[in-house]
Each structure stands twice: as structure tokens, then as C-alpha cells.
Scaffold this motif. Structure first.
Motif, mmCIF file in Angstrom:
data_model
loop_
_atom_site.group_PDB
_atom_site.id
_atom_site.type_symbol
_atom_site.label_atom_id
_atom_site.label_comp_id
_atom_site.label_asym_id
_atom_site.label_seq_id
_atom_site.Cartn_x
_atom_site.Cartn_y
_atom_site.Cartn_z
ATOM 1 N N CYS A 12 0.806 -1.262 0.216
ATOM 2 C CA CYS A 12 -0.200 -0.031 -0.065
ATOM 3 C C CYS A 12 1.020 1.328 0.031
ATOM 4 C CB CYS A 12 -0.791 0.024 1.159
ATOM 5 S SG CYS A 12 -2.340 -1.041 1.011
ATOM 6 N N ASN A 43 -8.960 -0.678 1.100
ATOM 7 C CA ASN A 43 -8.493 0.613 0.550
ATOM 8 C C ASN A 43 -9.046 0.893 -0.656
ATOM 9 O OD1 ASN A 43 -7.071 1.540 2.861
ATOM 10 N ND2 ASN A 43 -5.343 1.052 2.213
ATOM 11 N N ALA B 222 -6.596 10.304 1.773
ATOM 12 C CA ALA B 222 -6.838 9.391 2.753
ATOM 13 C C ALA B 222 -8.307 8.829 2.455
ATOM 14 C CB ALA B 222 -6.699 10.038 4.080
ATOM 15 N N ASP B 224 -9.670 8.714 -0.477
ATOM 16 C CA ASP B 224 -9.561 7.866 -1.659
ATOM 17 C C ASP B 224 -8.966 6.623 -1.253
ATOM 18 O OD1 ASP B 224 -10.932 9.162 -3.460
ATOM 19 O OD2 ASP B 224 -9.169 9.917 -4.447
ATOM 20 N N GLY B 225 -8.533 6.337 0.010
ATOM 21 C CA GLY B 225 -7.747 5.030 0.454
ATOM 22 C C GLY B 225 -6.387 4.841 0.034
ATOM 23 N N LEU B 226 -5.734 5.952 -0.213
ATOM 24 C CA LEU B 226 -4.183 5.926 -0.443
ATOM 25 C C LEU B 226 -3.662 5.990 0.925
ATOM 26 C CD1 LEU B 226 -5.431 7.347 -3.626
ATOM 27 C CD2 LEU B 226 -2.887 7.244 -3.742
ATOM 28 N N ILE B 227 -3.458 4.818 1.666
ATOM 29 C CA ILE B 227 -2.936 4.633 2.658
ATOM 30 C C ILE B 227 -1.420 3.935 2.947
ATOM 31 C CG2 ILE B 227 -3.121 4.186 5.324
ATOM 32 C CD1 ILE B 227 -5.127 6.318 4.228
ATOM 33 N N PRO B 228 -0.396 4.599 2.989
ATOM 34 C CA PRO B 228 0.970 3.763 3.067
ATOM 35 C C PRO B 228 1.036 2.513 4.063
ATOM 36 C CG PRO B 228 1.343 5.931 4.144
ATOM 37 C CD PRO B 228 -0.094 6.035 3.381
#
Lengths: 200, 305
Positions: A12, A43, B222, B224-228
Motif C-alpha cells: 500500500c 482501501n 486518505a 480515496d484510500g491511499l494509505i501507506p
């Protein structure tokens, strides 16, 4: 059209990044993303949810396939990310010199400014460059009432410049949230080169 | 005086009654494409550990890795960026060591000085202390989106500038107000480092979600779910220690987001908070009061104060 993405083995946020790009590039159809962990699946579902697209998940042997459908429609659920040449065809530059519009009432001026930026968002041709000077730089900094609009304009392709000396004067350099710091030389050049300069 | 036990940012060794040294080392792989900026950020991040302990950086050594075939000019720019920050901190660069490696890495080992009575620690927070945060959150989310090509580096110029900023002024204000509890927010995210402070101080904390300073871009990413991946690891680690009351999912992720060269997290007794605020403001340091220390254990995140 259907596009298959194999995001297995990716960490991710890469699975979401490439799924988002595939959805952006696609006019209509399906994107199917293959992932091998729960977080990536969650996600991607959040991405679909935030874009108001429907998604279904199939689980098989520790892997997930997430299918997202994008309906064909004139009103796309999110704007294309690229700055198309057409959107800056009517090249114009907006100079913002204060936090309000006009004289008479500060309160009214603030409301007008907010409405103006809101309206600008839906304009067919947003400004190529927006320059903020004097008190105007407060609008690109933390706590600005129009920060969201400015960021949205930036995403649409407008370049956002704040005068560095002005940021220093108001001690705002560490609070700048949108665009770049500029100097008078660049600002003067930009003004001199544009066919149309609009001052607020 | 200070070693690994309470998760402090650096080690402290007493040399004399009135003098102790602080030692720390930090290095990592590039977080941005621009080599000079990467050097600045890596150096600011390493120097920050000394600031977080109440000290003044004295000397620094480069620690670096670089591929054999890559452009030497790039490497030179990384070192120049680091040297610029060391100079800005008023410290002296004494040398360093570079090895060959596939992926570039850069950072510093920093030695600082502090009066033994004025060491600021993780364990120094008291019940009722207000929590100040001096940089905005979400830089891990933004940097990983830049790496993935979802955000352009130019669009995040303000974010990267703040990452490269030293925590010197914030630390100066902290020392002037005589605070005893602080840390800097880095890889474990806001909640990870706050949890360390709670454990070391044998206290609990509450955080006010609406008061958090967050980069607007990070909120969009965040959602959009762009989480590292690091944010997920932090969440897993802290699952039992955090309780969210009506906190939107994207804000939770931002609180777990690993920060590179993040701000200082300061614990200020209410009587000193006013002076700290005016000192931070005078120094042009952005800050937010994000919560307070309480008795008990764990961290409770409320939607407002």
C-alpha cells in the motif's frame, strides 16, 4: 471495456494508486483489481466509495478480486486529472490583492470573495495562473475560507503563486498550504506575458 | 542519563555537573525526487531528535549509501542539502561515511549538548498538560502518493518545505517555557509517539480530532484510500491502546500515518501554555493544541474538545 489490474505483491498505497489511475483513464466499463491482502482490498473499496462507484469483492484462496463498475455518463463522477490544452485555452491570469472583494463592507467583501472562488470552480476556463499578493496571501494559507476551492482549481490546472515577501510580512511562510512561493520578478513576467490580467 | 528504556528520541550522557551530550542517528531512503530537498529533509529529521530532547546540535556526521553507477552529481546535491541544514542549525559537519548500495540512503549522526537539568523527555509529561503539535500531519500519505505518481511533487511544494524546516524555533520556544515533556512525531505516526509519551509518563491522553493540523491534500488522498503500508502497521500495533469516538476513518488513518521530519509534540502545563503560544507565534511556528494528558492508560480520540 474491462481492465484487469494485478496488484498482488504490491505494498500500500500502490494498489490504490494504479486502480485510481485505471478508473480515471477509463470512460466507462469495469476495473478488476487483484490484491493479496485485506488492507489493499479495504482501501480500494474506500476509493470506490469515495468516487461513488459500485464495487463487489470476491475472495479466493487468500486473494481478493475487487470489481468496480464505472457507468458511462456525461456527468463523470470525478474530473480527469490531466490539464488538457483546452482548459487553459483562454489563458488568463487572476491577481488577488486582498481577502475581500471591493469596498463598503468587509463582511460583504468576504462573502463575495468566497462566492467568487466557488463560481470560478465551475467556470469553463479557470485562470492559468492565480497570483496572491499583500493580504491576499492569507487565502493560500492554513485557515483560509477558500483553501478548498484554491486546491480544486490547482487540481484543474491553475498555477497558484503566493508572493514570498508578503508571506514573510504576515509571518505565514510555514502555513502556506496551496501552490508555490513566488517573487516579484516571476510575478511581473507572468503579468507582462498574459493577454488578460484580472485584478481583484 | 537516558538510554533505550522509555523510547526517547536520543541517548543522553552526562559529562560534567553542568554538561551532557545527546547522541542520535537517523537515515532513510529518498522520500522525494529532488536530491537537494531530500538531503535537507533527511538532515532536518536527524537534527530534530536533538531538538526534541531540549538540546542544541553541536556536530554532525553524514551517513550515506549510493549506487556505483548512478550520477555522482545527484549524490553531491543530497550532501549539499544536508550540509545546508546543518549550517542552518549552527552545527559543524565533521565528516562521514558512504557505502555502495543499490538504493540511495542518507542521514546524519548528530551530537548535541544540553544542561543535565534541562533534558526534555518522553517521560516528562504531567496530568493536565496540553499537547501542542508544531507541524501538519499527513506527509507520509502525500509522499507515498508522490512516489506512486498520484500527486506531482510541485503540487506538494508547501508540504515538502515544511518537512525540510528545522524544529529549532519550536524547540527554542519549548525550552524558553521550561517544558519537561516532548518528543518528535516521526515513523510511528502521531498516535504511536503519543503512546510512547503516555507509557513513559505513566499517563493516558485524549486527542481532539477537530483540532488536528492536517494537510488538505492528505485528507483527499486518505478518503480515496491511499494509505501507506506503514500506517496500517502502526494501526495494528496500537489497536488495543486507542479508542476512537466518532472519528472518521480517514482522520484515523492520518493519525497513524508515519511522518518524515514531523513536528514536535509538546506537553505544556496549563500555566505555561499561554507563554508557549506567544513564543511560538512570535517565532512564526505554526502549531495546534490537539489534546491533553490524563490519568489512566491509553489514548482516547474525541471529535472535539
Amino acid at each position: 471495456m474491462e481492465k484487469l489490474i494485478d496488484a498482488r505483491g504490491m505494498e500500500c498505497p500502490m494498489p490504490v494508486v494504479i486502480t485510481k489511475k485505471a478508473l480515471t483513464d477509463l470512460d466507462s466499463g469495469k476495473v478488476v483489481a487483484l490484491v493479496d491482502n485485506e488492507e489493499a482490498k479495504d482501501n480500494i473499496l474506500r476509493l470506490a466509495d469515495n468516487l461513488k462507484l459500485s464495487a463487489t469483492v470476491r475472495r479466493q484462496a487468500g486473494e481478493f478480486s475487487v470489481e468496480i463498475s464505472k457507468p458511462s455518463q456525461e456527468k463523470r463522477p470525478f474530473p480527469a486529472l490531466e490539464t488538457s490544452a483546452a482548459s487553459i485555452a483562454a489563458d488568463w491570469v487572476l491577481l488577488v490583492t486582498g481577502e475581500t472583494i471591493g469596498r463598503g463592507s468587509e463582511e460583504l467583501g468576504g462573502v463575495l470573495l468566497k462566492t467568487f472562488f466557488y463560481a470560478l470552480l465551475s467556470a469553463e476556463f479557470p485562470p492559468a495562473v492565480i497570483i496572491f499578493m499583500n493580504g491576499g496571501v492569507k487565502l493560500t494559507c492554513q485557515g483560509s475560507p477558500v483553501l478548498e476551492h484554491i486546491l480544486a482549481l490547482q487540481a484543474k490546472g491553475s498555477r497558484v503563486l503566493s508572493c514570498g515577501a508578503c508571506l514573510d510580512y504576515f509571518k505565514l511562510k510555514t502555513r502556506l498550504c496551496a501552490g508555490a512561493v513566488s517573487n516579484m520578478y516571476d510575478i511581473a513576467q507572468t503579468m507582462a506575458q498574459t493577454p488578460k490580467l484580472v485584478t481583484l | 542519563m537516558v538510554s533505550g528504556g522509555d523510547f526517547d528520541d536520543a541517548g543522553v550522557f552526562r559529562l560534567r555537573e553542568d554538561l551532557a551530550i545527546i547522541q542520535t542517528l537517523d537515515f532513510f531512503t529518498p522520500v522525494v525526487d529532488d536530491p537537494f530537498l531530500f538531503g535537507q529533509i533527511a538532515a532536518a529529521n536527524a537534527l530534530s531528535d536533538v531538538y526534541a530532547m531540549g538540546g542544541t546540535p553541536l556536530t554532525a556526521m553524514n551517513i550515506a549509501a549510493f549506487p556505483r553507477c548512478a550520477n555522482i552529481e545527484t549524490f553531491s546535491l543530497i550532501l549539499q542539502g544536508g550540509a545546508q541544514k546543518i549550517g542552518e542549525a549552527g552545527a559543524f559537519l565533521l565528516g562521514g561515511h558512504t557505502i555502495e548500495d543499490k538504493e540511495p540512503k542518507y542521514g546524519l549522526s548528530v551530537t548535541g549538548t544540553v544542561h543535565p537539568d534541562r533534558v526534555v523527555r518522553n517521560s516528562g509529561a504531567c496530568e493536565g498538560d496540553l499537547l501542542f503539535l508544531t507541524k501538519r500531519l499527513g506527509v507520509g500519505i502525500i509522499c507515498s502518493a508522490i512516489k506512486g505518481g498520484a500527486v506531482k511533487e510541485e503540487e506538494a511544494a508547501a508540504v515538502l518545505r515544511e518537512m525540510a524546516a528545522l524544529n529549532r524555533e519550536a524547540a527554542f520556544a519549548m525550552n524558553k517555557s521550561g517544558l519537561r515533556g516532548a518528543t518528535d512525531v516521526t515513523g510511528f505516526g502521531l498516535l504511536g509517539h503519543l503512546h510512547e509519551m503516555c507509557e513513559a509518563s505513566r499517563l493516558a491522553a485524549e486527542v481532539w480530532a477537530d483540532a488536528l493540523p492536517v494537510w488538505p491534500q492528505a485528507i483527499e488522498l486518505a478518503k480515496d484510500g491511499l494509505i501507506p503500508a506503514g500506517a496500517h502497521r502502526n494501526r495494528d500495533f496500537l489497536r488495543e491502546k486507542t479508542e476512537f469516538v466518532n472519528t472518521p476513518r480517514h482522520l484515523q488513518d492520518i493519525m497513524f500515518d508515519p511522518q518524515t521530519s514531523g513536528g514536535l509534540l509538546l506537553a505544556a502545563p496549563p500555566a505555561k501554555a499561554g507563554k508557549l503560544e506567544s513564543d511560538l507565534e512570535r517565532a512564526g511556528v505554526g502549531y495546534a493544541i490537539i489534546g491533553k494528558m490524563r490519568t489512566g492508560r491509553g489514548i482516547r480520540i474525541l471529535d472535539r474538545r
